[in-house]
Structures are given as C-alpha cells and as structure tokens.
Design a protein around this motif. Structure first.
Motif, PDB file in Angstrom:
ATOM      1  N   HIS A  85       0.845  -1.188   0.000  1.00 11.21           N
ATOM      2  CA  HIS A  85       0.000   0.000   0.000  1.00 11.21           C
ATOM      3  C   HIS A  85       0.878   1.234   0.000  1.00 11.21           C
ATOM      4  O   HIS A  85       2.114   1.157   0.155  1.00 11.21           O
ATOM      5  CB  HIS A  85      -1.007  -0.011   1.148  1.00 11.21           C
ATOM      6  N   TRP A  98       1.618   3.798   1.944  1.00 14.48           N
ATOM      7  CA  TRP A  98       2.533   4.135   3.041  1.00 14.48           C
ATOM      8  C   TRP A  98       3.742   3.208   3.013  1.00 14.48           C
ATOM      9  O   TRP A  98       4.877   3.638   3.164  1.00 14.48           O
ATOM     10  CB  TRP A  98       1.803   4.011   4.377  1.00 14.48           C
ATOM     11  N   SER A 133       6.359   4.276   0.495  1.00 14.45           N
ATOM     12  CA  SER A 133       7.209   5.402   0.876  1.00 14.45           C
ATOM     13  C   SER A 133       8.209   4.966   1.958  1.00 14.45           C
ATOM     14  O   SER A 133       9.376   5.359   1.931  1.00 14.45           O
ATOM     15  CB  SER A 133       6.364   6.582   1.337  1.00 14.45           C
ATOM     16  N   GLU A 134       7.757   4.118   2.890  1.00 14.66           N
ATOM     17  CA  GLU A 134       8.652   3.627   3.939  1.00 14.66           C
ATOM     18  C   GLU A 134       9.801   2.825   3.337  1.00 14.66           C
ATOM     19  O   GLU A 134      10.964   3.007   3.704  1.00 14.66           O
ATOM     20  CB  GLU A 134       7.880   2.737   4.913  1.00 14.66           C
ATOM     21  N   GLN A 158      12.348   4.974   1.649  1.00 12.70           N
ATOM     22  CA  GLN A 158      13.125   5.703   2.646  1.00 12.70           C
ATOM     23  C   GLN A 158      14.143   4.780   3.309  1.00 12.70           C
ATOM     24  O   GLN A 158      15.317   5.135   3.453  1.00 12.70           O
ATOM     25  CB  GLN A 158      12.182   6.289   3.678  1.00 12.70           C
ATOM     26  N   ILE A 210      10.027  10.456  -0.087  1.00 12.83           N
ATOM     27  CA  ILE A 210       8.997  10.801  -1.078  1.00 12.83           C
ATOM     28  C   ILE A 210       8.027  11.783  -0.435  1.00 12.83           C
ATOM     29  O   ILE A 210       7.507  11.535   0.665  1.00 12.83           O
ATOM     30  CB  ILE A 210       8.240   9.546  -1.537  1.00 12.83           C
ATOM     31  N   GLN A 240       4.835  13.070   0.435  1.00  7.53           N
ATOM     32  CA  GLN A 240       3.579  12.296   0.493  1.00  7.53           C
ATOM     33  C   GLN A 240       2.519  12.889  -0.442  1.00  7.53           C
ATOM     34  O   GLN A 240       1.739  12.176  -1.043  1.00  7.53           O
ATOM     35  CB  GLN A 240       3.032  12.289   1.918  1.00  7.53           C
ATOM     36  N   TYR A 288       0.575  10.022  -3.849  1.00  4.64           N
ATOM     37  CA  TYR A 288      -0.729   9.486  -4.231  1.00  4.64           C
ATOM     38  C   TYR A 288      -1.164   9.920  -5.627  1.00  4.64           C
ATOM     39  O   TYR A 288      -1.652   9.098  -6.407  1.00  4.64           O
ATOM     40  CB  TYR A 288      -1.769   9.812  -3.158  1.00  4.64           C
ATOM     41  N   LEU A 338       0.605   7.598  -7.874  1.00  2.61           N
ATOM     42  CA  LEU A 338       0.012   6.255  -7.889  1.00  2.61           C
ATOM     43  C   LEU A 338      -1.236   6.232  -8.776  1.00  2.61           C
ATOM     44  O   LEU A 338      -1.433   5.326  -9.576  1.00  2.61           O
ATOM     45  CB  LEU A 338      -0.343   5.824  -6.463  1.00  2.61           C
ATOM     46  N   SER A 343      -5.206  -4.749   5.971  1.00  7.77           N
ATOM     47  CA  SER A 343      -3.781  -4.520   6.239  1.00  7.77           C
ATOM     48  C   SER A 343      -3.367  -5.096   7.591  1.00  7.77           C
ATOM     49  O   SER A 343      -4.207  -5.607   8.332  1.00  7.77           O
ATOM     50  CB  SER A 343      -3.497  -3.031   6.222  1.00  7.77           C
ATOM     51  N   ALA A 383      -7.033  -1.459   3.302  1.00  5.18           N
ATOM     52  CA  ALA A 383      -6.048  -0.591   2.647  1.00  5.18           C
ATOM     53  C   ALA A 383      -6.005  -0.908   1.163  1.00  5.18           C
ATOM     54  O   ALA A 383      -6.360  -2.011   0.744  1.00  5.18           O
ATOM     55  CB  ALA A 383      -4.666  -0.795   3.259  1.00  5.18           C
ATOM     56  N   LYS A 384      -5.572   0.088   0.377  1.00  5.92           N
ATOM     57  CA  LYS A 384      -5.515  -0.099  -1.072  1.00  5.92           C
ATOM     58  C   LYS A 384      -4.116  -0.575  -1.431  1.00  5.92           C
ATOM     59  O   LYS A 384      -3.144   0.152  -1.220  1.00  5.92           O
ATOM     60  CB  LYS A 384      -5.839   1.234  -1.763  1.00  5.92           C
ATOM     61  N   TYR A 410      -1.264  -1.820  -4.136  1.00  7.31           N
ATOM     62  CA  TYR A 410      -0.935  -1.666  -5.548  1.00  7.31           C
ATOM     63  C   TYR A 410      -0.011  -2.779  -5.991  1.00  7.31           C
ATOM     64  O   TYR A 410       0.840  -3.225  -5.212  1.00  7.31           O
ATOM     65  CB  TYR A 410      -0.237  -0.319  -5.800  1.00  7.31           C
TER      66      TYR A 410
END
Lengths: 111, 895
Positions: free
Chosen positions: A28, A30, A33-34, A37, A46, A48, A52, A55, A71, A77-78, A80
């Motif tokens: 998902h 978040w 991005s984690e 990082q 990234i 935030q 999105y 995406l 999740s 949660a969405k 991808y």
C-alpha cells in the motif's frame, strides 16, 4: 557556502521508484514510501503529497493495478501491484536511468 | 488513452461518491500508519498525530491532485460551463434564439446537399453482407471503343454453370415501364434467386423463388416496393394475394419489400417481376430473351478475394466461345462493388457536388459572419463580467473555453434545427417539383423526398462544431483580450479595435451574396436565351405516341383518329426525333454504285403528313404525295445538311442514293426501339430537300434524321406523331386516359414541348435555386449590415452629438455613417464578381449546360451588382438617418 540541496527527486524518477518498489509484490502507499526511505537510508524521502497523485496516474496508465485488502493494522487498505505492461515499463525506465546516471557519472569524473 | 484508463474514468463519472470515499480512506490510512510509526517510536499519540499531519502536508491538496490524475476535472469544468451557459441564455434568450435560427438555416441548407450526395454515393443497400456483392462487367478492349460489352442471358447461364467463385449469381433487367392499374410505373425483372442471393425477406408476403422464373415461362407474380405499395395502394395490406393489371395482363401481388430495401439501385423500382415474363411485359423484346442486356451480380464465396475471382472469371471468359470478342483482343472481366449506390464513385461524386456544397455553404458562411458580429458586440457588453473573472484568477484559457462551450451549445441546437430544416426543404422541394415539372418528367423521375440516415446526423454534428469555430472562436479570443486595470476601474472600453473585424465580416458577406446573385442573374439570362432558341419543328401542340402492341394497331389507329383532341395524324419510325444510323452510297449517273463514296446518315420512315404536321419547311422539290406510303416507291426526301454533304455544290433533287441495311443490334435493352419496317435494298431518288429539323439547345439539342423514306401509319412498328387541340400536356393526359382502355400496355406519350424545353427547364431550376440562395444571402447580409451600423451609431452618439454641436450638418453625419460601408462593400462587390466569373468559367465549362450558359454576361453582372448596392444603401439609410436626427443638446446633457 555550498548548501546541501534537499534530496528532491529528479522529475520522472518517482515513477521509476514506485515501479521498482512494487517489483517484489503488492504494497500500500505508506509501505511504498517507507520502503524507499529505508532502502535509500533516509536519503530519498517521497513527498507524500506527490506519492498518491503519482500512484493514481500510474494506475490510469495501466502500469499498476489496485485491490482493496485488510492490512496489518486490521483496516482496509488499497494495495498496488505491477501489471505486465508495468513490468515492461520498469525495464524501459530502469534502462534509461542506468544510462543517464552512468553518463552523468562519466561527465563528473572526466569533464 | 488505454482501456483501463477509460474504465477508471467511466467509473469515476458513474459512481463519483464511491470513488471520493475510497480516496479519503486511502489518504486517511496513510496518516494512520504514519501516526502508528511515531507512537511505536515513543511519541505520545497527540504529538504523533501532529507530526504525521505536518509531514503529509495538505490532505485536500493531495486529494485534488489525485482527482486531476484521475482526469475527471475536465468533466467538472464542462458541467460548470454548461450550467453557466444556460444562465447566460436565460438572460438573453432573444440573442440565443437569433443565433440558433441563423445557423440552423445555414446548416439545414448544407445538409440538404449532403442528403442528396449521401443518397447517390454513400448509402449502402439493406441487404446481407453487401461487401460480398460484385457486378460482373466486360470492359471494352483498350483503345478500340468506349462501349462496354453487355452480358446476355446465355452468358449469365454459362457463368452460373461453369464458374465457382460465387456462392450464387443473380441477373436483373431494369427500367421496364408498365402501367399498374393505369398508373405509369417502372420495374426490374429479376432471376428467381434474386432475393435469396441478396438475403432479404419480404416485409409482407413472400419474395420471388426459382420456381416463379422458369425460362420463357415466368409465373405472373410481382413483388412491390414499399414506396409503390404506399403510393399506388395506400399501404393496404389487403393487396397481398390480389391480382392487379400490369400492362393489361393479370399479376398476383405476392409480397411487399421493407422500406429500406432498394434492390441494388439508387432508388427502389416500383415492382420486381420474374425475368421470364420479359416477352409479355415488353412486346418489342418477345422471343429475344437471349439477346437482352442483363446486369449480373454475384456474391463472392467467403475467402475468395475479388482479385482471385477476377482472374478466374477472365480465364473463363477467354475459354467461352459464345462470348463475342473484339478481333484479337483478349476478353476480360471486371468486378465492381455493387452496394446499391455508386460508392466506388464517391470521390468523383464529391467533385461533382462541390459547386452545390459551395453555393449552399455560402449561406452558412454569411450566417456565421452575422453571428460572429453579434457575439463581438456582446463581448463588448460582457467586458466587465469577463474582466472580473480574469482578475479573480480565472485563466484566459478557461474563459475562452467557457465562451466556446456557450457557442457550441448554440451550435448543437442549430444542428437539431438544421436537421428539421433540411427535411422541410427536401419535402417542400419534392412537392414543388411535382407541381411544376412537366407531368411526363415528374412521372419518370418519381420525385420523392430523399431519406436521411445516421450519416446525415453525423455530418450535421461535424457541421455544428465547424460553424462553432467559425462564429465563436474569434469573438471569444477578442473578448478576453482586455486591459484588466482599466476594466476593473469601470472604464469599459466601448470597443477594442472595432473597425477591422467588422469590416472584414461585411466584406465577406457582400462577397458571398454577390457570387450568388451574379450566378442567379447569369442563369436567368441563359434560360431566357435558351427559351428563345427557335425550334426547327412545331413544338407548341405536337405529341409523339408509341404504339407497342401490333395486334391492337388498327383499333388504336381508329381510336386516335376519332379522338376529339387530335387535329392531325402522321406516322414515323423510330418514334423519337432523330433516325437510325446507316451508310449511304451515292452513285453519280455515270458511275457504278460500288465505286462511290459511302457516308454515314440517319434515315427515318415517315408518312406524307409528317412534314406538314411538324412544319418542316420544303426548300426544294416536293415531299411525299399521299399515295407514296411505302419505301418500295423508291422516293426519298433529304435534309439540307445531308443534301450538301452528299452532293456538294450540286442539285440534290433528282439524284440517286442507296442505303445499307443497318446492323441489327447485338443486344437489346429496355429502351430498344421496336423492329422497324423493312428497308428495301434499292435505289432511292431524291424528290425534295427540307430544312434541318432541330429541337432544344446546347447539349440537349436533337436533330431529326437526314434521309426520309415513306411509310404509312398501318406499317408494323410505326409510331404516331399527332397535332392536338389546345394545351399538349392536357391533351396528352386525355389521350393516355382514353387509349389505355384500348391498349393497357400502351407505350410512352411525349409532348415535343417537353423535349424542346429540357435545356430551358434545367437552366430555370438552377436559376431558381441560385435566386433563392441569393435572396437569402442578401437578406442575411443586409440584416447584419443594418445591425452593425445601428450599433455603431448608438455607440458613437456622443461623438456625433459633439460634431453636430460644432456645426456638422445632418448631411455630413449621414455621409459619415455611410462612409463606414463604402470600403467593405466595394471590396465585396469586386471580389464576389471576380470569384463568380472565375468559378463559373471553371465549373460551367465542364458541365452539361456548357454552350448554353453565357458565363461572362455583362448585363447580368451589372444588374446584380446594382441590386446589391441599392439594397445595401437602403439597409444603411435607416441607421444613417437616425444618426442625422440625433439631438446634440440631449446627447451632451445625457452624459
């Protein structure tokens, strides 16, 4: 005095990072991005607010697709994941990136 | 745009709430994860929340950017613009209505032309898989003749038997005239498999089958087209199974076809009958079934390409000894797509239609110019509104988009109006044609309003978009070019650079009107000129009457001679003006015939009364005596031209000539003349010379035969020439009514006045079309001119007041206003006149009316330019006078 520039992403590289991060399975927003990082050891962060839209744009282009799943936090949660055309795009973009960074590297050394 | 993209967009449009909720949920989840991370790192839940928020930035902004990525923003703006546009229409309904009506008129006229073009070149007939249907043709050998070889019944049978590229092949014989219950109709005779090959069923009853079409012995059954059913039988289903009289014989109506079925023709015939009935329906062709020309159409087998099939058929033709060859040239076969219209010629057809599209499009152009003028003026009055929106941060693009949306909505409304207008114009045109065409033409053409289909609708939608750009773009761009600061201060600039755009529009309008008015004048003058051409025959009260049924000849002759409307009777063969070609050999008295020169002449059999009845003047010698009623008398009369051609510089009377037997035609078509009297192979002595008998003008001119031989009305094959009392068209109808009782399958009756008037008629039609268009163009131009001037006078009233206060006379003021017009109108007149001359020279030179139309007719030009100048001056005089009456005190005090 030379300033350390903020590690802003080069235009276009965000797409590449997202596609590469999703190569090993669905995540998902978040988590993407984690992951970036962590792996970049906090150099790449990234924004935030741009993650999105990116995406959604990639989803419209058909390179990634989204499914809703529960999740680790127990909430919906969405997630991808790459599509087959997304995989092809990743190869193209990674290749372009390799050549670009190699070229810049050569110029930095020799010019 | 990928498929996935489309799906996502449609989803966003169809279920906007759900998509929004999901977006919120996704972003909230992200913040939640971030908070959880900070809490796990040891922060208090409150601090964690603040920090996560700060890190994420503005949630609504991110959401907005996601929406942009989704691509529905476009639709949102569109909805807004449409709503805004409707508010504007409500505020100024009259302006909106004017715009819609003006553009609708223009679009409607262009749609009329497109409907005609579509009917002739684009529509595909309602049959199964029309792309598989190909007509089999035999082209002439290159550089030998231009005449295509016909396929006969034998060729058709052999093709069906010996080749295998088609699943099946049909044959048809079109244009068979017959009277159904007294009404003249045109039908197509078809092989029994016709409807099966096309894959079409009857709307009512059944179609023909192979059993109906035994060779030489077809069943007396017919299938009616929908149109014939509606016009002849008032769409009464009870006609099915009834027997109707077709040329006197009784036929059973077995089916009615659906309305959209046209039988591979541009317009449906009235009926279809079995090909085996040919001899009964056309007496002249009885027993000659094998020699008639057939249209042969095959359905290609699936998987067989036209190229392969062409090669196979050419090989078949080469090995078919029955097919007539042209010397040593190899026989070839060509396959042409047969879709029910001339779709192969669509591009050439477009070229043919270009003048029409152009002339009708000029009205649309003038209308758009009017609307653009109106919008320019409204743009000025909306400056404040637009200025405020611009200074509030709206982008210029957004406002132009919004103004164009307004225009497009009006354009679409105009397209709907245009569709209605085009239907109305076509229906009205058809009924005007029926009312004004000579009756025998109206019968033959079968005038009916052409149908519209989805292509016409698509054309109108495209036309609406194009006209929107034409009338809306420039005003929208101009309206948004503002000096913001001054506008905001309320200093509405009354007009930003008024002159040029307006003047250009007026010039364009005058140019277009001038072209149309000049065109109308040229055609009017030509029509007069063609009508003044002196015919070499008596046309005012003469009628040609074909006799088709030999056994009924005595009864018909008796009925004609006894008829009250008939003043005199003569006979002729062939029935038309003109004769049969053959070769004449002239033997001077001292030379044997064989060594003399041969020259082609047209001969015609006529009875002794023929020359008197048609007022053909005798130049030398005499015509036939009442006793000379057979070619065996050995006398001949020649025309002036033939006399001079055969015996140059010598006296023709008393000379001797021989005529070869004309070649009998290899193949026959529905208009083939009946077999004439026998031409004896003997010497003919010229007893007289008559004046050339010509009728019509230009390419419609026909010249009667050069050599006349005597016959009588009783001879087989002879047709009649009548002089009638009173109006020939009325007499013609009366003759048909009375004689069809004697012979129900009686042949054609034609007044000579119609033959002579064909050129005039065509020119008159063109004149009326050009005149109506020119009138519309002028009316639109004048209304535009009037409103522009009125607007200018009102806008400059203060300035005019000042001028008058300073001593300008009303005359000066009138001159000032009129001077605004001089340049654009003068430019338009010169450009319009020049273009009209240029285009007319180009177009008319290649058209059927070349030679009749005098393109550069100074009188026509002078008259039409005069009309335009006068009309413009009249339209301008009202605002000019209003300007001259301005009270300077009142105007200045007003300020």
């Amino acid at each position: 005095m030379a300033r350390h520039p903020a590690p802003d992403l080069l235009p276009g590289t965000l797409d590449l990072l997202i596609l590469r991060t999703l190569q090993n399975g669905s995540l998902h927003g978040w988590a993407i991005s984690e992951r970036v990082q962590q792996i970049s050891q906090d150099v790449l962060q990234i924004n935030q607010g741009s993650l999105y839209p990116a995406l959604h744009r990639l989803e419209h282009q058909g390179w990634i697709e989204a499914t809703w799943a529960v999740s680790e936090l127990g909430r919906r949660a969405k997630y991808y994941q790459l599509t087959s055309s997304g995989r092809r795009q990743l190869v193209v973009e990674a290749d372009a990136w390799e050549r670009m960074s190699a070229a810049i590297g050569r110029v930095m050394k020799l010019a | 745009m990928t498929l996935r993209d489309l799906i996502l967009r449609v989803r966003a449009l169809a279920a906007p709430r759900r998509v929004e909720r999901e977006l919120d949920e996704e972003l909230a989840f992200h913040v939640e994860c971030e908070v959880q991370k900070y809490i796990d790192g040891g922060l208090s839940p409150e601090d964690a929340r603040t920090r996560a928020r700060a890190r994420f930035g503005s949630v609504p902004l991110a959401a907005d950017q996601c929406r942009d990525a989704r691509g529905t923003a476009f639709f949102d703006t569109l909805t807004q613009d449409v709503r805004y546009a409707f508010t504007m229409f409500r505020r100024a309904p009259l302006a909106a209505l004017t715009i819609v009506l003006t553009v609708a008129l223009g679009l409607g006229l262009v749609a009329v032309v497109f409907t005609c073009y579509n009917a002739l070149f684009l529509r595909v007939d309602a049959v199964r898989n029309p792309a598989e249907l190909f007509e089999v043709r035999r082209p002439p050998a290159p550089r030998v003749t231009a005449v295509w070889h016909a396929l006969t019944r034998q060729d058709y049978d052999a093709l069906r038997r010996d080749t295998s590229v088609f699943t099946d092949v049909l044959a048809m014989f079109p244009l068979v005239e017959a009277r159904i219950a007294g009404h003249p109709t045109t039908g197509t005779l078809v092989t029994g498999n016709f409807f099966q090959v096309l894959g079409v069923n009857a709307a009512l009853g059944r179609t023909l089958t192979a059993a109906d079409d035994e060779r030489f012995a077809g069943q007396p059954v017919i299938v009616l087209s929908h149109r014939a059913w509606a016009t002849l039988f008032a769409a009464d289903p009870a006609v099915l199974g009834q027997r109707v009289a077709l040329n006197g014989a009784s036929y059973e109506v077995i089916g009615i076809m659906p309305p959209q079925f046209r039988g591979l023709a541009t317009s449906a015939p009235d009926y279809w009958a079995p090909l085996g009935r040919l001899g009964q329906l056309r007496q002249a062709l009885a027993g000659k079934d094998d020699r008639v020309e057939l249209d042969v159409v095959g359905r290609l087998k699936p998987g067989v390409s036209p190229k392969v099939a062409t090669a196979a058929l050419t090989a078949w033709a080469a090995g078919n000894p029955q097919m007539e060859a042209e010397g040593d040239h190899p026989k070839t076969i060509l396959l042409l797509p047969r879709l029910g219209t001339n779709s192969a010629g669509a591009v050439r057809g477009l070229l043919l239609f270009t003048p029409m599209f152009f002339a009708f499009g000029l009205i649309l152009l003038i209308g758009c110019a009017n609307v653009a003028n109106l919008l320019l003026a409204r743009g000025v009055s909306r400056q404040r509104e637009i200025g405020i929106r611009l200074s509030l941060g709206a982008s210029r693009r957004r406002i132009v988009g919004q103004l164009l949306t307004e225009s497009l909505l009006l354009g679409l409304a105009a397209a709907a109006g245009g569709f209605a207008a085009s239907r109305l114009i076509l229906e009205a045109g058809a009924s005007v044609a029926v009312a004004t065409l000579p009756p025998q033409m109206a019968e033959q053409i079968g005038v009916a309003a052409l149908a519209a289909d989805w292509r016409v609708v698509a054309f109108l939608l495209g036309g609406a978009v194009a006209s929107t750009v034409l009338f809306g773009l420039a005003p929208a761009l101009r309206a948004t070019r503002l000096e913001l600061v001054r506008t905001m201060r309320g200093e509405v600039t009354r007009d930003a650079r008024p002159g040029r755009a307006r003047h250009a529009l007026i010039a364009v309008q005058v140019t277009a009107s001038a072209m149309l008015v000049v065109g109308a004048a040229v055609f009017l003058r030509s029509a007069f000129a063609a009508a003044r051409v002196e015919p070499g025959l008596r046309v005012t009260d003469t009628v040609l009457l074909e006799l088709t049924t030999e056994p009924l000849r005595p009864a018909m002759l008796q009925a004609v001679r006894a008829d009250a409307s008939v003043a005199a009777v003569a006979a002729s063969w062939p029935a038309r003006i003109g004769g049969q070609w053959t070769e004449a050999s002239v033997s001077a008295a001292d030379k044997p015939a064989e060594t003399s020169a041969r020259s082609p002449v047209e001969f015609k059999f006529v009875s002794p009364e023929y020359f008197d009845l048609l007022d053909i003047a005798v130049l030398k010698g005499r015509t036939f005596t009442p006793a000379e009623r057979s070619p065996s008398t050995g006398v001949a009369v020649v025309s002036d031209t033939v006399a001079r051609k055969l015996w140059p510089g010598r006296e023709a009377v008393g000379q001797v000539m021989r005529l070869d037997s004309p070649q009998p035609p290899q193949t026959l078509y529905s208009g083939s003349p009946s077999t004439g009297p026998h031409l004896p192979l003997r010497a003919f002595t010229v007893v007289g010379v008559v004046r050339d008998a010509r009728v019509g003008a230009g390419m419609f001119e026909v010249v009667d035969a050069g050599v006349y031989l005597p016959i009588g009305a009783e001879s087989a094959g002879a047709s009649l020439v009548l002089r009638v009392h009173g109006d020939p068209d009325l007499a013609r109808q009366a003759l048909i009514d009375r004689l069809s009782r004697v012979d129900p399958s009686m042949g054609r009756v034609t007044t000579l006045r119609t033959i002579a008037g064909r050129a005039t008629l065509i020119l008159q039609i063109v004149f009326w079309v050009a005149a109506v268009l020119g009138g519309l163009a002028l009316a639109l131009t004048l209304s535009g001119l009037f409103s522009v001037l009125s607007y200018l006078v009102e806008q400059r009233s203060k300035e005019i007041g000042v001028r008058m206060a300073l001593g300008a006379t009303p005359r000066d003021i009138t001159g000032l206003v009129l001077s605004q017009l001089v340049r654009p109108v003068a430019f338009g007149l010169v450009a319009g006149g020049g273009l009209a001359g240029l285009l007319a020279t180009l177009i008319v030179a290649t058209s059927p009316v070349a030679g009749i139309v005098k393109v550069l007719d100074p009188l026509a030009y002078a008259a039409s330019l005069m009309v335009i100048v006068t009309a413009c001056a009249l339209a301008a005089s009202v605002p000019a006078m209003r300007a001259a009456r301005i009270d300077p005190i009142a105007t200045l005090r007003n300020d």
